[in-house]
Motif scaffolding. Sequence first.
Motif, mmCIF file in Angstrom:
data_model
loop_
_atom_site.group_PDB
_atom_site.id
_atom_site.type_symbol
_atom_site.label_atom_id
_atom_site.label_comp_id
_atom_site.label_asym_id
_atom_site.label_seq_id
_atom_site.Cartn_x
_atom_site.Cartn_y
_atom_site.Cartn_z
ATOM 1 N N THR A 15 44.150 12.576 57.479
ATOM 2 C CA THR A 15 43.323 13.060 56.381
ATOM 3 C C THR A 15 44.190 13.134 55.131
ATOM 4 O O THR A 15 45.413 12.978 55.194
ATOM 5 N N SER A 16 43.567 13.388 54.015
ATOM 6 C CA SER A 16 44.250 13.377 52.720
ATOM 7 C C SER A 16 45.407 14.377 52.672
ATOM 8 O O SER A 16 45.236 15.558 52.982
ATOM 9 N N TRP A 17 46.568 13.876 52.248
ATOM 10 C CA TRP A 17 47.732 14.759 52.069
ATOM 11 C C TRP A 17 47.391 15.850 51.064
ATOM 12 O O TRP A 17 47.582 17.033 51.328
ATOM 13 N N ALA A 18 46.896 15.434 49.907
ATOM 14 C CA ALA A 18 46.582 16.401 48.852
ATOM 15 C C ALA A 18 45.433 17.309 49.271
ATOM 16 O O ALA A 18 45.473 18.518 49.030
ATOM 17 N N GLY A 19 44.433 16.744 49.909
ATOM 18 C CA GLY A 19 43.298 17.546 50.351
ATOM 19 C C GLY A 19 43.731 18.671 51.265
ATOM 20 O O GLY A 19 43.200 19.790 51.192
ATOM 21 N N GLY A 105 52.402 10.023 49.679
ATOM 22 C CA GLY A 105 50.969 10.246 49.867
ATOM 23 C C GLY A 105 50.402 11.228 48.857
ATOM 24 O O GLY A 105 49.309 11.030 48.325
ATOM 25 N N LEU A 106 51.149 12.293 48.572
ATOM 26 C CA LEU A 106 50.710 13.263 47.570
ATOM 27 C C LEU A 106 50.666 12.626 46.177
ATOM 28 O O LEU A 106 49.729 12.847 45.407
ATOM 29 N N ALA A 107 51.671 11.822 45.880
ATOM 30 C CA ALA A 107 51.747 11.190 44.562
ATOM 31 C C ALA A 107 50.556 10.270 44.309
ATOM 32 O O ALA A 107 50.073 10.177 43.174
ATOM 33 N N GLU A 108 50.059 9.627 45.343
ATOM 34 C CA GLU A 108 48.907 8.736 45.195
ATOM 35 C C GLU A 108 47.674 9.487 44.691
ATOM 36 O O GLU A 108 46.837 8.909 43.998
ATOM 37 N N ASP A 109 47.556 10.756 45.048
ATOM 38 C CA ASP A 109 46.382 11.546 44.666
ATOM 39 C C ASP A 109 46.660 12.564 43.562
ATOM 40 O O ASP A 109 45.806 13.390 43.254
ATOM 41 N N LYS A 110 47.834 12.496 42.982
ATOM 42 C CA LYS A 110 48.224 13.515 41.999
ATOM 43 C C LYS A 110 47.207 13.660 40.873
ATOM 44 O O LYS A 110 46.849 14.775 40.490
ATOM 45 N N ALA A 111 46.704 12.562 40.358
ATOM 46 C CA ALA A 111 45.780 12.619 39.222
ATOM 47 C C ALA A 111 44.468 13.315 39.577
ATOM 48 O O ALA A 111 43.770 13.810 38.688
ATOM 49 N N ARG A 112 44.135 13.381 40.856
ATOM 50 C CA ARG A 112 42.879 14.015 41.282
ATOM 51 C C ARG A 112 43.067 15.480 41.657
ATOM 52 O O ARG A 112 42.133 16.117 42.144
ATOM 53 N N ARG A 116 48.145 22.852 38.730
ATOM 54 C CA ARG A 116 49.278 23.497 39.430
ATOM 55 C C ARG A 116 49.762 22.651 40.598
ATOM 56 O O ARG A 116 50.965 22.524 40.828
ATOM 57 N N LEU A 117 48.836 22.026 41.343
ATOM 58 C CA LEU A 117 49.256 21.139 42.426
ATOM 59 C C LEU A 117 49.914 19.886 41.855
ATOM 60 O O LEU A 117 50.897 19.390 42.419
ATOM 61 N N GLN A 118 49.439 19.390 40.733
ATOM 62 C CA GLN A 118 50.099 18.252 40.085
ATOM 63 C C GLN A 118 51.549 18.603 39.760
ATOM 64 O O GLN A 118 52.455 17.789 39.954
ATOM 65 N N GLY A 119 51.767 19.822 39.287
ATOM 66 C CA GLY A 119 53.124 20.269 38.978
ATOM 67 C C GLY A 119 54.001 20.321 40.214
ATOM 68 O O GLY A 119 55.174 19.936 40.170
ATOM 69 N N MET A 120 53.435 20.803 41.316
ATOM 70 C CA MET A 120 54.208 20.849 42.554
ATOM 71 C C MET A 120 54.553 19.442 43.036
ATOM 72 O O MET A 120 55.674 19.178 43.461
ATOM 73 N N GLU A 125 58.417 14.896 43.605
ATOM 74 C CA GLU A 125 58.823 13.541 43.226
ATOM 75 C C GLU A 125 60.214 13.549 42.601
ATOM 76 O O GLU A 125 61.006 12.642 42.826
ATOM 77 N N ALA A 126 60.501 14.582 41.817
ATOM 78 C CA ALA A 126 61.799 14.687 41.158
ATOM 79 C C ALA A 126 62.903 15.024 42.152
ATOM 80 O O ALA A 126 64.021 14.506 42.061
ATOM 81 N N SER A 127 62.585 15.878 43.106
ATOM 82 C CA SER A 127 63.570 16.299 44.117
ATOM 83 C C SER A 127 62.800 16.753 45.353
ATOM 84 O O SER A 127 62.261 17.854 45.372
ATOM 85 N N ASN A 128 62.763 15.915 46.358
ATOM 86 C CA ASN A 128 61.975 16.207 47.554
ATOM 87 C C ASN A 128 62.600 17.386 48.300
ATOM 88 O O ASN A 128 63.567 17.235 49.034
ATOM 89 N N TRP A 129 62.023 18.566 48.098
ATOM 90 C CA TRP A 129 62.569 19.799 48.667
ATOM 91 C C TRP A 129 61.864 20.237 49.957
ATOM 92 O O TRP A 129 62.114 21.324 50.465
ATOM 93 N N LEU A 130 60.998 19.391 50.505
ATOM 94 C CA LEU A 130 60.251 19.804 51.701
ATOM 95 C C LEU A 130 61.171 20.224 52.844
ATOM 96 O O LEU A 130 60.956 21.253 53.474
#
Length: 192
Positions: A15-19, A105-112, A116-120, A125-130
């Motif tokens: 399912t959608s990463w962003a969702g 996967g998150l970056a693909e849906d960032k615009a949608r 605040r989630l776009q910022g995260m 993307e700048a530094s993958n801290w997961l």
Amino acid sequence: MNYFAHLHIASLTQTSWAGNLLGDFPVQAADLEADLLEGWRLHQMVDVWVDDHPASQNFRALPRQGRRRFAGIVQDIAMDYWLIRYWTDFSDEALSDFCQRAVCGLAEDKARCPTRLQGMIASLEASNWLANLGRQEGVERAIYSIMRRWRHGHHLQAFVDELPMVLEQAEQPFLQLYPELLAFITAQKKAT
């Protein structure tokens, strides 16, 4: 469950990463596109299931300085910590590969996504801290991030003060709960 576990579940359920992260951000469900809505609903279902699980109830009832009312917030972050620590028990994919795939996967849906989630996502993307969520310092940063954004955030300081003990208290609940959660999600996916 916090971000990392919800991303793992997104991967397992395709399912959608962003969702699957939208449940932690203010959105109008009726305005979401179908794939995001499916992930949002899955997130909601997971959160309810986890909150109602006896292991979560027991964790919230353990004696500590932090108020019981806020223990569930810290438990979510601690569950991410333990999922990363036990990653090879739950995935054959290298942790670094999974983290990279999740960010892509998150970056693909960032615009949608909401701002605040776009910022995260931009931060990832700048530094993958997961993967840092699997270290005590990463857990502290996650808690402090919530403390800065939330008007009741100061109540979480007691959990930070006792963080090694709190993380230790969360290990057995995680080991009991997470495999059961994955079985529940698998059964739900098959039923749909």
